[in-house]
Design a protein around this motif. Structure first.
Motif, PDB file in Angstrom:
ATOM      1  N   SER A  53       5.589  26.739-127.826  1.00 18.22           N
ATOM      2  CA  SER A  53       5.769  25.551-127.010  1.00 18.22           C
ATOM      3  C   SER A  53       6.401  24.437-127.842  1.00 18.22           C
ATOM      4  CB  SER A  53       4.423  25.089-126.449  1.00 18.22           C
ATOM      5  OG  SER A  53       3.898  26.043-125.547  1.00 18.22           O
ATOM      6  N   GLU A  69       9.707  19.103-122.315  1.00 17.60           N
ATOM      7  CA  GLU A  69       8.753  20.093-122.804  1.00 17.60           C
ATOM      8  C   GLU A  69       9.166  21.492-122.367  1.00 17.60           C
ATOM      9  OE1 GLU A  69       4.384  18.824-123.140  1.00 17.60           O
ATOM     10  OE2 GLU A  69       5.051  17.837-121.306  1.00 17.60           O
ATOM     11  N   ILE A  71       6.947  24.681-122.333  1.00 14.59           N
ATOM     12  CA  ILE A  71       5.582  25.130-122.570  1.00 14.59           C
ATOM     13  C   ILE A  71       5.486  26.624-122.295  1.00 14.59           C
ATOM     14  CG2 ILE A  71       3.158  24.818-121.933  1.00 14.59           C
ATOM     15  CD1 ILE A  71       3.889  22.026-120.967  1.00 14.59           C
ATOM     16  N   TYR A  73       3.095  29.989-121.990  1.00 15.19           N
ATOM     17  CA  TYR A  73       1.761  30.540-121.781  1.00 15.19           C
ATOM     18  C   TYR A  73       1.836  32.055-121.948  1.00 15.19           C
ATOM     19  CZ  TYR A  73       1.192  26.085-119.260  1.00 15.19           C
ATOM     20  OH  TYR A  73       1.175  24.749-118.895  1.00 15.19           O
ATOM     21  N   ILE A  83      -2.174  28.977-113.428  1.00 17.95           N
ATOM     22  CA  ILE A  83      -1.923  28.044-114.520  1.00 17.95           C
ATOM     23  C   ILE A  83      -2.024  26.639-113.942  1.00 17.95           C
ATOM     24  CG2 ILE A  83      -0.238  27.175-116.176  1.00 17.95           C
ATOM     25  CD1 ILE A  83       0.873  29.986-116.389  1.00 17.95           C
ATOM     26  N   ASN A  84      -2.986  25.887-114.436  1.00 12.51           N
ATOM     27  CA  ASN A  84      -3.179  24.505-113.998  1.00 12.51           C
ATOM     28  C   ASN A  84      -3.056  23.616-115.220  1.00 12.51           C
ATOM     29  OD1 ASN A  84      -4.198  21.979-113.146  1.00 12.51           O
ATOM     30  ND2 ASN A  84      -5.351  22.974-111.502  1.00 12.51           N
ATOM     31  N   ASP A  85      -1.994  22.814-115.253  1.00 12.00           N
ATOM     32  CA  ASP A  85      -1.749  21.956-116.418  1.00 12.00           C
ATOM     33  C   ASP A  85      -2.300  20.552-116.222  1.00 12.00           C
ATOM     34  OD1 ASP A  85      -0.031  20.940-114.550  1.00 12.00           O
ATOM     35  OD2 ASP A  85       1.794  21.201-115.727  1.00 12.00           O
ATOM     36  N   ASN A  89      -0.535  23.273-109.965  1.00 13.14           N
ATOM     37  CA  ASN A  89      -1.242  24.546-110.063  1.00 13.14           C
ATOM     38  C   ASN A  89      -0.336  25.674-109.580  1.00 13.14           C
ATOM     39  OD1 ASN A  89      -4.092  25.839-110.428  1.00 13.14           O
ATOM     40  ND2 ASN A  89      -3.303  26.695-108.518  1.00 13.14           N
ATOM     41  N   TYR A 267       9.589  27.415-113.435  1.00 14.79           N
ATOM     42  CA  TYR A 267       8.870  28.453-114.175  1.00 14.79           C
ATOM     43  C   TYR A 267       9.766  29.662-114.409  1.00 14.79           C
ATOM     44  CZ  TYR A 267       4.427  26.074-113.260  1.00 14.79           C
ATOM     45  OH  TYR A 267       3.402  25.163-113.213  1.00 14.79           O
ATOM     46  N   GLN A 287       7.257  27.124-118.778  1.00 17.15           N
ATOM     47  CA  GLN A 287       7.376  26.001-117.855  1.00 17.15           C
ATOM     48  C   GLN A 287       8.233  24.919-118.503  1.00 17.15           C
ATOM     49  OE1 GLN A 287       3.734  23.858-117.137  1.00 17.15           O
ATOM     50  NE2 GLN A 287       4.427  23.035-115.174  1.00 17.15           N
TER      51      GLN A 287
END
Length: 447
Positions: A53, A69, A71, A73, A83-85, A89, A267, A287
């Motif tokens: 990331s 960003e 990111i 995962y 995935i909830n940042d 969600n 995504y 993301q």
């Protein structure tokens, strides 16, 4: 999230989270080690950009803090994952048959911070102005791309807006053209917004003024998203929209048509492995976010010892404001922040540390590689393996037999780049030696 690529002493070292680098190789909290004065630093960033990331912070001309960003995962899942940042969600559901994955559902949900028109909000990781809000019916978001004034007409992209009439209240009648084809006529009062159907363009009628007998009309042009309950979002086909106040739910209509690796919204979903031992499926989900902070005077903390400071020099003139970025009390115009990274300088402490190491560069460019040269499985020199060639090898750390060292070293800079590309492309199994050759800017072959 973490340290900028502003380097100290000889090395940039990034302490990384445990992640699968290839199907056959897992590294635990390694340190990437390169000579900051060599091109190998760029090769290290190629490796880090793919697997870790990353966050970039900079200050734009409006003294806003712009954050980008990427990111990543690494997700193990049985038949679904979420995935909830803390902002949105993502829910992905799937079935598995052998190593084949079929998607059953792709759903994303996010709630806007405000329902006041004119406020700044974020959606899918991007900052927008809330142009229009009609609860449960319609939301228009936009980023202003241009101010314009006209007496008769103006154009943007493929569209032309012609003012063909005005009454005493300031209401105007506008003909909208795409090329030479008229799309429609629309009536607008000052403060009205018109969204061009089928596009990402909206116009905001700000005001009009008269100079003698000549009226001047002022507009703002926006790169926009129109989100309407029960309709698809402009630019995103096959996505159903459900509005519930400020909450926006997006659902992909035909998930079974998605390939095992796909990109949707902001995504990117990649199937990385299917376990032979159990039912676990492993995904890498990336993301992308790009948003802004319009700070008030003072200090804002961004984590990992990164701060922004804004000084307001004139309450009536924002252009006199000053904003600065700091990392470890040092000022930067831009900070590139990799997850989990740290900076070290002591070579002896480095080799005796418990962390695994990834050394990028041969013994000429990387002093740490030089210090363990006698422990390498295959010695790398200016002559071997040869021009444009490099060797990937994994050895036990000679200073600490509980850690390993992955060495990516070439006879020249192209050979080292070939090693990094081969690792990124999954050509190395995770053990033994592999000789590779650079065959193009971004292509490599195994020798």
């Amino acid at each position: 999230m973490s340290a900028p690529t502003k380097l100290i002493a000889l090395f940039v070292l990034a302490a990384l989270c445990t992640i699968p680098i290839t199907y056959g190789m897992v590294v635990d909290d390694p340190l990437i080690v390169v000579n900051s004065e060599k091109v190998d630093k760029e090769y290290a960033e190629l490796l880090m950009d793919k697997y870790y990331s990353k966050r970039t912070l900079e200050i734009n001309s409006d003294n806003e803090i712009v954050v980008t960003e990427n990111i990543i995962y690494n997700v193990p899942a049985l038949d679904e994952f979420e995935i909830n940042d803390g902002k949105g969600n993502l829910l992905v559901e799937f079935t598995k048959s052998g190593e084949t994955v079929t998607y059953k559902n792709f759903e994303y949900e996010e709630e806007l911070e405000s329902d006041d028109e004119g406020d700044e909000v974020t959606f899918m990781g991007k900052t927008y102005k809330l142009i229009e809000y009609d609860e449960d019916e319609k939301i228009v978001l936009g980023n202003k791309v241009e101010d314009t004034e006209t007496t008769e007409e103006f154009s943007y992209d493929a569209f032309t807006f012609k003012i063909i009439g005005m009454d005493s209240t300031g209401q105007i009648l506008v003909s909208v053209y795409e090329g030479s084809d008229r799309i429609e006529n629309v009536k607008m009062y000052p403060d009205d917004t018109y969204f061009v159907s089928g596009s990402k363009i909206s116009i905001y009628y700000d005001e009009y003024m008269e100079s003698g007998d000549t009226p001047y009309f002022f507009f703002e042009i926006y790169d926009s998203l129109e989100i309407e309950d029960g309709e698809t979002i402009s630019g995103y086909s096959n996505i159903d929209t459900d509005l519930d106040g400020k909450r926006i739910n997006l659902e992909y209509e035909s998930p079974k048509s998605l390939s095992q690796n796909f990109e949707l919204l902001n995504y990117k979903v990649e199937l990385t492995d299917v376990s032979d031992e159990d039912l676990t499926v492993f995904f890498t989900v990336t993301q992308n976010l790009n948003y802004e902070f319009d700070m008030d005077e003072g200090t804002k903390y961004f984590g990992n010892n990164i701060f922004a400071v804004k000084i307001e020099n004139d309450e009536d003139d924002d252009s006199d404001d000053e904003s600065y970025l700091y990392k470890n009390n040092k000022k930067y115009s831009e900070i590139v922040d990799y997850q989990g990274s740290v900076q070290l300088v002591d070579q002896d402490e480095l080799l005796s540390a418990s962390s695994d190491l990834i050394l990028i560069g041969g013994p000429v460019s990387n002093k740490v590689t030089e210090s363990i040269q006698n422990s390498l499985s295959v010695e790398v020199t200016n002559d071997y393996p040869g021009e444009g060639k490099g060797i990937i090898q994994t050895i036990t750390n000679p200073n600490n037999d509980e850690s390993t060292i992955l060495v990516l070293a070439g006879s020249d800079r192209d050979g080292t780049k070939a090693c990094v590309l081969a690792l990124n492309q999954g050509l190395y199994s995770g053990s033994g030696n592999l000789v590779v050759k650079l065959t193009g800017d971004d292509s490599v072959s195994v020798i």
